[in-house]
Design a protein around this motif. Structure first.
Motif, PDB file in Angstrom:
ATOM      1  N   TYR A  71      -7.928  60.188  62.630  1.00 51.30           N
ATOM      2  CA  TYR A  71      -8.555  59.505  64.093  1.00 51.30           C
ATOM      3  C   TYR A  71      -9.885  58.850  63.935  1.00 51.30           C
ATOM      4  N   THR A  72     -10.148  57.770  64.559  1.00 55.08           N
ATOM      5  CA  THR A  72     -11.105  57.126  64.457  1.00 55.08           C
ATOM      6  C   THR A  72     -11.840  57.190  66.185  1.00 55.08           C
ATOM      7  N   HIS A  73     -13.030  57.643  66.164  1.00 54.62           N
ATOM      8  CA  HIS A  73     -14.082  57.640  67.442  1.00 54.62           C
ATOM      9  C   HIS A  73     -14.880  56.321  67.305  1.00 54.62           C
ATOM     10  N   ASN A  74     -14.733  55.595  68.146  1.00 50.09           N
ATOM     11  CA  ASN A  74     -15.414  54.310  67.847  1.00 50.09           C
ATOM     12  C   ASN A  74     -16.325  53.895  69.312  1.00 50.09           C
ATOM     13  N   PRO A  75     -17.356  54.285  69.590  1.00 46.98           N
ATOM     14  CA  PRO A  75     -17.988  53.706  70.774  1.00 46.98           C
ATOM     15  C   PRO A  75     -18.878  52.241  70.216  1.00 46.98           C
ATOM     16  N   GLN A  76     -18.989  51.402  71.318  1.00 46.42           N
ATOM     17  CA  GLN A  76     -19.728  50.127  70.843  1.00 46.42           C
ATOM     18  C   GLN A  76     -20.703  49.756  71.891  1.00 46.42           C
ATOM     19  N   TYR A  77     -21.676  49.098  71.618  1.00 48.03           N
ATOM     20  CA  TYR A  77     -22.770  48.820  72.311  1.00 48.03           C
ATOM     21  C   TYR A  77     -23.366  47.194  72.252  1.00 48.03           C
ATOM     22  N   ASP A  78     -24.100  46.796  73.100  1.00 46.33           N
ATOM     23  CA  ASP A  78     -24.466  45.471  73.277  1.00 46.33           C
ATOM     24  C   ASP A  78     -26.027  45.521  73.763  1.00 46.33           C
ATOM     25  N   HIS A  79     -27.088  45.241  72.789  1.00 48.11           N
ATOM     26  CA  HIS A  79     -28.444  45.212  72.916  1.00 48.11           C
ATOM     27  C   HIS A  79     -28.804  46.683  73.688  1.00 48.11           C
ATOM     28  N   GLY A  80     -28.474  47.491  73.114  1.00 56.22           N
ATOM     29  CA  GLY A  80     -28.486  49.007  73.388  1.00 56.22           C
ATOM     30  C   GLY A  80     -27.824  49.640  74.520  1.00 56.22           C
ATOM     31  N   ASP A  81     -27.132  48.884  75.216  1.00 53.92           N
ATOM     32  CA  ASP A  81     -26.094  49.355  76.423  1.00 53.92           C
ATOM     33  C   ASP A  81     -24.723  49.642  75.866  1.00 53.92           C
ATOM     34  N   PHE A  82     -24.359  50.672  76.160  1.00 59.73           N
ATOM     35  CA  PHE A  82     -22.958  51.157  75.822  1.00 59.73           C
ATOM     36  C   PHE A  82     -22.165  50.125  76.424  1.00 59.73           C
ATOM     37  N   THR A  83     -20.970  49.606  75.888  1.00 59.97           N
ATOM     38  CA  THR A  83     -20.020  48.716  76.655  1.00 59.97           C
ATOM     39  C   THR A  83     -18.649  49.297  76.419  1.00 59.97           C
ATOM     40  N   ARG A  84     -18.109  49.856  75.549  1.00 60.44           N
ATOM     41  CA  ARG A  84     -16.645  50.287  75.742  1.00 60.44           C
ATOM     42  C   ARG A  84     -16.498  51.606  74.465  1.00 60.44           C
ATOM     43  N   MET A  85     -15.236  52.241  74.818  1.00 60.15           N
ATOM     44  CA  MET A  85     -14.886  53.421  73.824  1.00 60.15           C
ATOM     45  C   MET A  85     -13.639  52.988  73.334  1.00 60.15           C
ATOM     46  N   GLU A  86     -13.310  52.856  72.009  1.00 57.30           N
ATOM     47  CA  GLU A  86     -12.204  52.633  71.541  1.00 57.30           C
ATOM     48  C   GLU A  86     -11.840  53.902  70.529  1.00 57.30           C
ATOM     49  N   HIS A  87     -10.469  54.254  70.761  1.00 62.06           N
ATOM     50  CA  HIS A  87      -9.894  55.501  69.876  1.00 62.06           C
ATOM     51  C   HIS A  87      -8.821  54.846  69.068  1.00 62.06           C
ATOM     52  N   ARG A  88      -8.751  55.186  67.790  1.00 60.85           N
ATOM     53  CA  ARG A  88      -7.715  54.799  66.894  1.00 60.85           C
ATOM     54  C   ARG A  88      -6.955  55.964  66.366  1.00 60.85           C
ATOM     55  N   PHE A  89      -5.711  55.855  65.978  1.00 61.86           N
ATOM     56  CA  PHE A  89      -4.747  56.668  65.242  1.00 61.86           C
ATOM     57  C   PHE A  89      -4.542  56.057  64.114  1.00 61.86           C
ATOM     58  N   ARG A  90      -4.898  56.638  62.780  1.00 66.30           N
ATOM     59  CA  ARG A  90      -4.687  55.606  61.868  1.00 66.30           C
ATOM     60  C   ARG A  90      -4.032  56.456  60.481  1.00 66.30           C
ATOM     61  N   GLN A  91      -2.971  55.658  59.987  1.00 67.10           N
ATOM     62  CA  GLN A  91      -2.260  56.083  58.970  1.00 67.10           C
ATOM     63  C   GLN A  91      -2.365  55.374  57.739  1.00 67.10           C
ATOM     64  N   GLN A  92      -2.464  55.535  56.621  1.00 67.67           N
ATOM     65  CA  GLN A  92      -2.572  54.837  55.530  1.00 67.67           C
ATOM     66  C   GLN A  92      -2.309  55.509  53.784  1.00 67.67           C
ATOM     67  N   VAL A  93      -1.967  54.377  53.091  1.00 63.05           N
ATOM     68  CA  VAL A  93      -1.546  54.822  51.733  1.00 63.05           C
ATOM     69  C   VAL A  93      -2.547  54.081  51.150  1.00 63.05           C
ATOM     70  N   ASN A  94      -3.228  55.183  49.869  1.00 65.46           N
ATOM     71  CA  ASN A  94      -4.114  54.411  48.974  1.00 65.46           C
ATOM     72  C   ASN A  94      -3.362  54.519  47.470  1.00 65.46           C
ATOM     73  N   VAL A  95      -3.727  53.538  46.749  1.00 65.07           N
ATOM     74  CA  VAL A  95      -3.044  53.463  45.447  1.00 65.07           C
ATOM     75  C   VAL A  95      -4.374  53.358  44.378  1.00 65.07           C
ATOM     76  N   ASP A  96      -4.529  54.286  43.695  1.00 65.22           N
ATOM     77  CA  ASP A  96      -5.909  53.973  42.739  1.00 65.22           C
ATOM     78  C   ASP A  96      -5.263  53.324  41.266  1.00 65.22           C
ATOM     79  N   ASN A  97      -5.858  52.477  40.616  1.00 66.04           N
ATOM     80  CA  ASN A  97      -5.835  51.943  39.476  1.00 66.04           C
ATOM     81  C   ASN A  97      -4.157  51.700  39.191  1.00 66.04           C
ATOM     82  N   PHE A  98      -3.711  50.761  40.126  1.00 63.17           N
ATOM     83  CA  PHE A  98      -2.236  50.396  39.937  1.00 63.17           C
ATOM     84  C   PHE A  98      -2.095  49.078  38.891  1.00 63.17           C
ATOM     85  N   ALA A  99      -3.207  48.564  38.587  1.00 64.73           N
ATOM     86  CA  ALA A  99      -3.042  47.542  37.396  1.00 64.73           C
ATOM     87  C   ALA A  99      -4.292  47.271  36.787  1.00 64.73           C
TER      88      ALA A  99
END
Length: 213
Positions: A71-99
């Motif tokens: 989960y990502t909690h993502n508040p955003q701002y502009d010149h010090g003022d809060f503008t919006r709140m974004e929420h993300r659900f995240r799924q990912q696959v990492n592959v190390d040293n595949f080549a």
């Protein structure tokens, strides 16, 4: 009028600084927990404009592959003022040293995000493929280069166009600071695609600390 049209056609270039800190914890049995915090600062937006806090749980079925949910909690701002709140659900696959080509090692990641913004709804689906190359240059110091694309899979109230929205290209150096702590720093160019107008560019000095426990 000609001057006004020419002005709107110009690309937007922004000088930015990004700082990140990640803590990875081995939970045993192949499971891992990760917390990443990213602070982003912009010249155009008058300082701090985004805070990302990413909490994830992963499972490592083998030495190369890790499966993550988070989960990502993502508040955003502009010149010090809060503008919006974004929420993300995240799924990912990492592959190390595949080549490996000579001394250059390759790793990668595929991330799928569902995004919601308070007051603007969602979900906005986004795919983020990422590839990274690493090569030793002096002792334990590595030269690293990476590419990441942001591909919008649908449209919503705030995600207006399908297709590639932006890409990030990075080049820098990574090195261990201790047995458990490492650092990576360098230059990142974020290229934003703008339909029917000039594209945008963010020139970023990026530094990231990672601890593995």
């Amino acid at each position: 009028m000609a001057l006004a049209v020419a002005g709107t056609a110009q690309a937007r270039d922004d000088a930015q600084g990004w700082a990140a800190a990640t803590v990875n914890v081995d939970l045993g049995g192949g499971f891992r927990a990760s917390n990443e915090t990213v602070l982003r600062f912009s010249d155009i937006r008058g300082g701090l404009y985004e805070v990302e806090d990413n909490l994830m749980v992963g499972y490592k079925p083998n030495k190369q592959v890790t499966l993550w949910l988070g989960y990502t909690h993502n508040p955003q701002y502009d010149h010090g003022d809060f503008t919006r709140m974004e929420h993300r659900f995240r799924q990912q696959v990492n592959v190390d040293n595949f080549a490996q080509i000579g001394g250059i090692k390759f790793s990668g990641r595929v991330r799928l995000e569902e995004r919601w913004r308070e007051g603007q709804g969602g979900p906005a689906w986004r795919l983020r493929p990422f590839i990274k190359a690493s090569m030793p240059v002096a002792g334990k110091v590595n030269l690293v280069a990476s590419h990441e694309s942001f591909i919008d899979l649908n449209t919503s109230a705030f995600q207006r166009v399908r297709g590639e929205e932006r890409m990030r290209n990075f080049v820098g150096l990574s090195a261990p600071l201790s047995k458990k702590l490492g650092i990576e720093a360098g230059y990142l160019l974020q290229h934003g695609f703008v339909r029917g107008a000039a594209d945008n560019h963010d020139h970023v000095f990026s530094v990231a600390l990672t601890g593995n426990f």
